[in-house]
Design an enzyme around this catalytic site. Structure first.
Site: not given
Ligand code: PNS
Length: 158
Positions: A18, A42, A90, A128
Site C-alpha cells: 500500500h 469483513k 498485483r 494484508s
Molecule cells: O482493500 P480492499 O478490501 O481490496 O478494498 C475494497 C474496497 C474498499 C475498495 C471495496 O470493497 C469498496 O469500494 N467498498 C465500498 C462498498 C462499495 O462501494 N462497493 C461497490 C464497489 S463495486
C-alpha cells in the site's frame, strides 16, 4: 485546478505494498486521500480507528490525508468531489475483481475513473491477509510492514 484522487481500501493493516502505491500516486496527484472502508462484514482485525491511527503513524506525506467511509465508495467520492480512484494491481488474479469494481463504479458514479498502478514487483505477492497469517504463526513480517504495524499485529495476535 488541483488534481485530487482517492485511494480506498480495507488497510487491515497497511503494508509496504500500500505504501508503495501511496508514494507513487501522491507524486502524480496534487492531493491524495486514503479512504478506509468501515465494513464490519469483513470482520477486520483492527477497528477503523486503529487502522487510521496506524496509517497516520507510517504515512507522513504533506499532500496525503486519511479519512474513513461506510456505504458506497461512489457516494463518498461524490460527496467529496472526487473523480478519480486509485487502485493497485498485483497480478492477473486481481484483474477480474478490479475490472468489475471499476466498471460498476463508473456506472454508478457519474463516470468516475479508476487508475491502476502496477505494484512494484517486490510486493506483488503481498497482501494484508498473508501478513496476518504469517504473523499469527510467528513468521518474520519485517519485510512486509513497517515496525509500528508489526508491533500492533504482534500485540493483537499473540
Ligand atoms: O482493500 P480492499 O478490501 O481490496 O478494498 C475494497 C474496497 C474498499 C475498495 C471495496 O470493497 C469498496 O469500494 N467498498 C465500498 C462498498 C462499495 O462501494 N462497493 C461497490 C464497489 S463495486
Amino acid at each position: 485546478m488541483k488534481k485530487k484522487a482517492l485511494y480506498p481500501g480495507s488497510f487491515d493493516p497497511i503494508t509496504y505494498g500500500h505504501l508503495d502505491i501511496i508514494k507513487r500516486s501522491s507524486e502524480i496527484f496534487d492531493e491524495l486521500t486514503i479512504a478506509i472502508v468501515d465494513n464490519p462484514d469483513k470482520n477486520p482485525l483492527f477497528s477503523i480507528e486503529e487502522r487510521k491511527k496506524l496509517i497516520k503513524k507510517v504515512v507522513q506525506v504533506d499532500n496525503v490525508t486519511i479519512d474513513t467511509f461506510s456505504g458506497l465508495l461512489v457516494q463518498y467520492a461524490a460527496d467529496n468531489s472526487f473523480q478519480t480512484i486509485i487502485r493497485g494491481l498485483r497480478a492477473v488474479s486481481d484483474f477480474d475483481y478490479e475490472f468489475q469494481m471499476s466498471l460498476t463504479n463508473r456506472r454508478l458514479g457519474n463516470n468516475i475513473d479508476t487508475i491502476f498502478f502496477m505494484t512494484d514487483e517486490k510486493y506483488s505477492y503481498l497482501s494484508s491477509s498473508i501478513v496476518k497469517q504469517v504473523c499469527r504463526y510467528g513468521g518474520d513480517i519485517s519485510s512486509f510492514v513497517p515496525d509500528e504495524v508489526s508491533s500492533a499485529l504482534k500485540g493483537r495476535l499473540k
